[in-house]
Scaffold this motif. Structure first.
Motif, PDB file in Angstrom:
ATOM      1  N   THR A   1      18.082   2.557  -2.731  1.00 49.12           N
ATOM      2  CA  THR A   1      17.907   2.637  -1.150  1.00 49.12           C
ATOM      3  C   THR A   1      16.641   3.201  -0.761  1.00 49.12           C
ATOM      4  OG1 THR A   1      18.971   4.930  -1.537  1.00 49.12           O
ATOM      5  CG2 THR A   1      20.621   3.166  -0.819  1.00 49.12           C
ATOM      6  N   GLY A   2      15.890   3.870  -1.682  1.00 53.12           N
ATOM      7  CA  GLY A   2      14.546   4.242  -1.168  1.00 53.12           C
ATOM      8  C   GLY A   2      13.580   3.360  -1.774  1.00 53.12           C
ATOM      9  N   PHE A   3      13.860   2.298  -2.132  1.00 53.76           N
ATOM     10  CA  PHE A   3      12.960   1.263  -2.493  1.00 53.76           C
ATOM     11  C   PHE A   3      12.238   0.476  -1.567  1.00 53.76           C
ATOM     12  CE2 PHE A   3      11.926  -3.084  -4.047  1.00 53.76           C
ATOM     13  CZ  PHE A   3      11.082  -2.944  -5.019  1.00 53.76           C
ATOM     14  N   LYS A   4      10.762   0.439  -1.461  1.00 54.45           N
ATOM     15  CA  LYS A   4      10.195  -0.549  -0.658  1.00 54.45           C
ATOM     16  C   LYS A   4       9.235  -1.501  -1.236  1.00 54.45           C
ATOM     17  CE  LYS A   4      10.095   3.212   2.758  1.00 54.45           C
ATOM     18  NZ  LYS A   4       9.222   4.164   3.385  1.00 54.45           N
TER      19      LYS A   4
ATOM     20  N   ILE B   1       3.972   3.035  -2.723  1.00 52.31           N
ATOM     21  CA  ILE B   1       3.272   3.902  -3.732  1.00 52.31           C
ATOM     22  C   ILE B   1       4.368   4.890  -3.885  1.00 52.31           C
ATOM     23  CG2 ILE B   1       1.078   3.278  -3.404  1.00 52.31           C
ATOM     24  CD1 ILE B   1       0.602   5.415  -1.396  1.00 52.31           C
ATOM     25  N   PRO B   2       4.059   5.628  -5.188  1.00 56.06           N
ATOM     26  CA  PRO B   2       5.009   7.012  -5.192  1.00 56.06           C
ATOM     27  C   PRO B   2       4.541   8.029  -4.167  1.00 56.06           C
ATOM     28  CG  PRO B   2       3.327   6.616  -7.080  1.00 56.06           C
ATOM     29  CD  PRO B   2       3.294   5.426  -6.445  1.00 56.06           C
ATOM     30  N   PRO B   3       5.709   8.739  -3.727  1.00 53.50           N
ATOM     31  CA  PRO B   3       5.416   9.808  -2.803  1.00 53.50           C
ATOM     32  C   PRO B   3       4.824  11.145  -3.510  1.00 53.50           C
ATOM     33  CG  PRO B   3       7.558   9.940  -3.482  1.00 53.50           C
ATOM     34  CD  PRO B   3       7.122   8.720  -4.218  1.00 53.50           C
TER      35      PRO B   3
ATOM     36  N   ILE C   1       0.860  13.058  -2.710  1.00 54.27           N
ATOM     37  CA  ILE C   1      -0.343  13.050  -1.915  1.00 54.27           C
ATOM     38  C   ILE C   1      -1.375  13.123  -2.479  1.00 54.27           C
ATOM     39  CG2 ILE C   1      -1.500  13.778   0.098  1.00 54.27           C
ATOM     40  CD1 ILE C   1       1.505  14.895   1.014  1.00 54.27           C
ATOM     41  N   VAL C   2      -2.211  11.867  -2.962  1.00 49.53           N
ATOM     42  CA  VAL C   2      -3.485  12.095  -3.545  1.00 49.53           C
ATOM     43  C   VAL C   2      -4.803  11.798  -2.837  1.00 49.53           C
ATOM     44  CG1 VAL C   2      -2.543  11.806  -5.923  1.00 49.53           C
ATOM     45  CG2 VAL C   2      -2.946   9.665  -4.636  1.00 49.53           C
ATOM     46  N   LYS C   3      -4.400  11.048  -1.509  1.00 48.69           N
ATOM     47  CA  LYS C   3      -5.605  10.602  -0.813  1.00 48.69           C
ATOM     48  C   LYS C   3      -5.086  11.138   0.601  1.00 48.69           C
ATOM     49  CE  LYS C   3      -5.814   6.219  -2.191  1.00 48.69           C
ATOM     50  NZ  LYS C   3      -5.928   5.005  -2.262  1.00 48.69           N
ATOM     51  N   SER C   4      -6.086  11.245   1.423  1.00 46.67           N
ATOM     52  CA  SER C   4      -5.703  11.787   3.017  1.00 46.67           C
ATOM     53  C   SER C   4      -5.139  10.506   3.751  1.00 46.67           C
ATOM     54  CB  SER C   4      -6.986  12.265   3.486  1.00 46.67           C
ATOM     55  OG  SER C   4      -8.004  11.358   3.617  1.00 46.67           O
ATOM     56  N   PHE C   5      -4.359  11.089   4.559  1.00 42.72           N
ATOM     57  CA  PHE C   5      -3.903  10.128   5.454  1.00 42.72           C
ATOM     58  C   PHE C   5      -3.527  10.720   6.766  1.00 42.72           C
ATOM     59  CE2 PHE C   5      -0.068  11.691   3.366  1.00 42.72           C
ATOM     60  CZ  PHE C   5       0.658  11.916   4.280  1.00 42.72           C
ATOM     61  N   LYS C   6      -3.480   9.699   7.940  1.00 48.94           N
ATOM     62  CA  LYS C   6      -3.159  10.412   9.221  1.00 48.94           C
ATOM     63  C   LYS C   6      -1.658  10.125   9.301  1.00 48.94           C
ATOM     64  CE  LYS C   6      -7.083   9.646  12.124  1.00 48.94           C
ATOM     65  NZ  LYS C   6      -8.077   9.782  10.875  1.00 48.94           N
ATOM     66  N   THR C   7      -1.396  11.643   9.888  1.00 48.12           N
ATOM     67  CA  THR C   7       0.299  11.266   9.854  1.00 48.12           C
ATOM     68  C   THR C   7       0.858  10.427  10.896  1.00 48.12           C
ATOM     69  OG1 THR C   7      -0.110  13.165  11.499  1.00 48.12           O
ATOM     70  CG2 THR C   7       0.388  13.907   9.085  1.00 48.12           C
ATOM     71  N   LEU C   8       0.165   9.842  11.814  1.00 45.72           N
ATOM     72  CA  LEU C   8       0.918   8.892  12.566  1.00 45.72           C
ATOM     73  C   LEU C   8       1.076   7.702  11.874  1.00 45.72           C
ATOM     74  CD1 LEU C   8      -0.968   9.698  15.921  1.00 45.72           C
ATOM     75  CD2 LEU C   8       1.494  10.014  15.109  1.00 45.72           C
ATOM     76  N   SER C   9       0.134   7.175  11.002  1.00 42.02           N
ATOM     77  CA  SER C   9       0.512   5.915  10.398  1.00 42.02           C
ATOM     78  C   SER C   9       0.351   6.389   8.832  1.00 42.02           C
ATOM     79  CB  SER C   9      -0.957   5.180  10.470  1.00 42.02           C
ATOM     80  OG  SER C   9      -2.191   5.840  10.061  1.00 42.02           O
ATOM     81  N   LEU C  10       1.613   6.589   8.614  1.00 43.50           N
ATOM     82  CA  LEU C  10       1.975   6.810   7.062  1.00 43.50           C
ATOM     83  C   LEU C  10       1.690   5.558   6.219  1.00 43.50           C
ATOM     84  CD1 LEU C  10       5.438   8.605   7.218  1.00 43.50           C
ATOM     85  CD2 LEU C  10       3.247   9.740   6.334  1.00 43.50           C
ATOM     86  N   PRO C  11       1.409   5.851   4.884  1.00 44.85           N
ATOM     87  CA  PRO C  11       1.084   4.618   4.143  1.00 44.85           C
ATOM     88  C   PRO C  11       2.462   4.412   3.548  1.00 44.85           C
ATOM     89  CG  PRO C  11       0.024   6.740   3.286  1.00 44.85           C
ATOM     90  CD  PRO C  11       0.547   6.983   4.586  1.00 44.85           C
ATOM     91  N   ASN C  12       2.387   3.314   2.796  1.00 44.27           N
ATOM     92  CA  ASN C  12       3.929   2.692   2.380  1.00 44.27           C
ATOM     93  C   ASN C  12       4.480   3.783   1.210  1.00 44.27           C
ATOM     94  OD1 ASN C  12       5.993   1.196   2.134  1.00 44.27           O
ATOM     95  ND2 ASN C  12       5.054  -0.533   1.325  1.00 44.27           N
ATOM     96  N   PHE C  13       4.915   4.772   1.461  1.00 48.12           N
ATOM     97  CA  PHE C  13       5.564   5.596   0.508  1.00 48.12           C
ATOM     98  C   PHE C  13       6.959   5.423   0.258  1.00 48.12           C
ATOM     99  CE2 PHE C  13       2.402   9.149   1.852  1.00 48.12           C
ATOM    100  CZ  PHE C  13       1.743   9.067   0.652  1.00 48.12           C
ATOM    101  N   ALA C  14       7.283   5.361  -1.045  1.00 48.55           N
ATOM    102  CA  ALA C  14       8.610   5.144  -1.382  1.00 48.55           C
ATOM    103  C   ALA C  14       9.544   6.253  -0.822  1.00 48.55           C
ATOM    104  CB  ALA C  14       8.907   5.240  -3.033  1.00 48.55           C
TER     105      ALA C  14
END
Lengths: 247, 122
Positions: B49-52, B56-58, B60-73
């Protein structure tokens, strides 16, 4: 006849699971419409009880939670109370097995072979190092207290096989109880200083550093010790009775 | 075939296989093994159910903007399954201990053998 009935039950169960998976009502079913907000998003942006920062990058301080591995931050920090229950179940299992399999005659163990005797000290050394690495880096890499503890218990089993004196589970039970008590004590410190059980009272640290997310690290250390002790005590209990069954 | 559907189908069939084993098994050890299979199916279903796709595995190794989340599982089902695996270990261990006691009482671990030679005590 039995098998036919079993097949019938399975078909019915299958239909029910299928219906549950394809339930199209909002909030149900395994294939939901694109939902606008998931709980997981606020775990990922570390914004459960405070506003999310605009950007998250490794090295950030002042986050709600400093664990880079979001799964462990969920397991130990946000849902730490859940984990306390889980660890309690493990304790109940170890105690129950001790109750069922107590008071048995010890048996004369078979002597270990040369290969076991020479190689085990070397292997156990590396197993312990890997195990403690896994549970100390739980907040950075996949793993954590449970797999790390299981590895350490595997090392203990190897040692017991090579030394071949019958293991006593009492030592492990005491160690495990101490770990459980300190888990609750840390929760109570959180309650006393911050007003909520198991709340992070140690600060977040810099995201991605080894020395960050202190609460996760300490709790996972305790869980690792506890799981290792528990699994070892279970194995010690089973080990004691091997010959007792026949007499 | 879609990978998500395949994973769901895998979990689904593991649950049903395990349940069939629980219903028809005579040997107690086999019943416990069937329970283990069933548990693996439930865990697979939950994790899926958490599979997309292409997530990428959840961690945090790179910086990301919280408004545009990367595709985390989705990390939440993974955390829940961690709990469920531990409970599964507990069930297996405790029932094995019970089987040991059963074997001491009855001299066998097969359920039907005991039924035939059952004596009414008292």
């Amino acid at each position: 006849m039995n098998k036919v009935a079993a097949l019938g039950v399975i078909v019915i169960l299958g239909i029910f699971i299928q219906m549950a998976l394809h339930d199209s009502n909002p909030g149900k079913g395994a294939f939901p419409e694109k939902s606008s907000s998931l709980v997981a998003d606020s775990y990922l942006t570390k914004s459960v009880s405070q506003k999310a920062p605009a950007e998250i990058s490794p090295g950030d301080t002042k986050l709600e939670n400093g664990a880079a591995n979001v799964v462990t931050s969920v397991v130990v920090d946000y849902r730490g109370f859940d984990t306390l229950g889980e660890v309690t179940i493990l304790f109940a299992v170890a105690a129950g097995i001790g109750l069922f399999l107590k008071k048995r005659p010890h048996f004369k163990p078979r002597q270990p072979g040369t290969i076991l005797k020479t190689l085990v000290p070397l292997a156990v050394f590396f197993i312990f190092i890997t195990g403690s690495y896994v549970f100390l880096h739980g907040h950075l890499t996949p793993g954590g207290g449970f797999p790390g503890g299981a590895m350490m218990a595997a090392g203990v089993v190897l040692l017991a096989l090579s030394i071949r004196k019958s293991m006593r589970s009492v030592f492990f039970k005491i160690l495990e109880s101490l770990a459980g008590i300190s888990f609750v004590a840390i929760g109570l410190i959180g309650l006393y200083t911050k007003g909520s059980f198991l709340q992070n009272f140690l600060g977040a640290g810099a995201l991605g550093n080894l020395y960050s997310a202190w609460l996760v690290m300490i709790l996972y250390f305790i869980i690792g010790i506890k799981v290792a002790a528990e699994l070892s005590s279970v194995i010690a209990d089973f080990d004691q009775m091997e010959e007792g069954g026949k007499q | 075939m879609n990978l998500t559907v395949l994973l769901y189908f895998g979990g689904f069939s593991l649950i049903l296989t395990g349940f069939y084993g629980v219903l028809t098994g005579k040997n107690l050890i086999r019943v416990i093994l069937a329970l283990g299979i069933m548990e693996a199916g439930v865990n697979l279903l939950l994790v899926t159910t958490g599979f997309k796709p292409k997530a990428i595995p959840p961690i945090i190794v790179k910086s990301f903007k919280t408004l545009s989340l990367p595709n985390f599982a989705d990390p939440l089902p993974q955390a829940l399954v961690l709990t469920s695996i531990v409970i599964g270990f507990g069930i297996t261990a405790l029932s094995l201990a019970l089987i040991v006691k059963y074997n001491e009482e009855n001299g066998t671990i097969k359920m039907d053998e005991v039924e035939n030679s059952e004596e009414v005590v008292e």
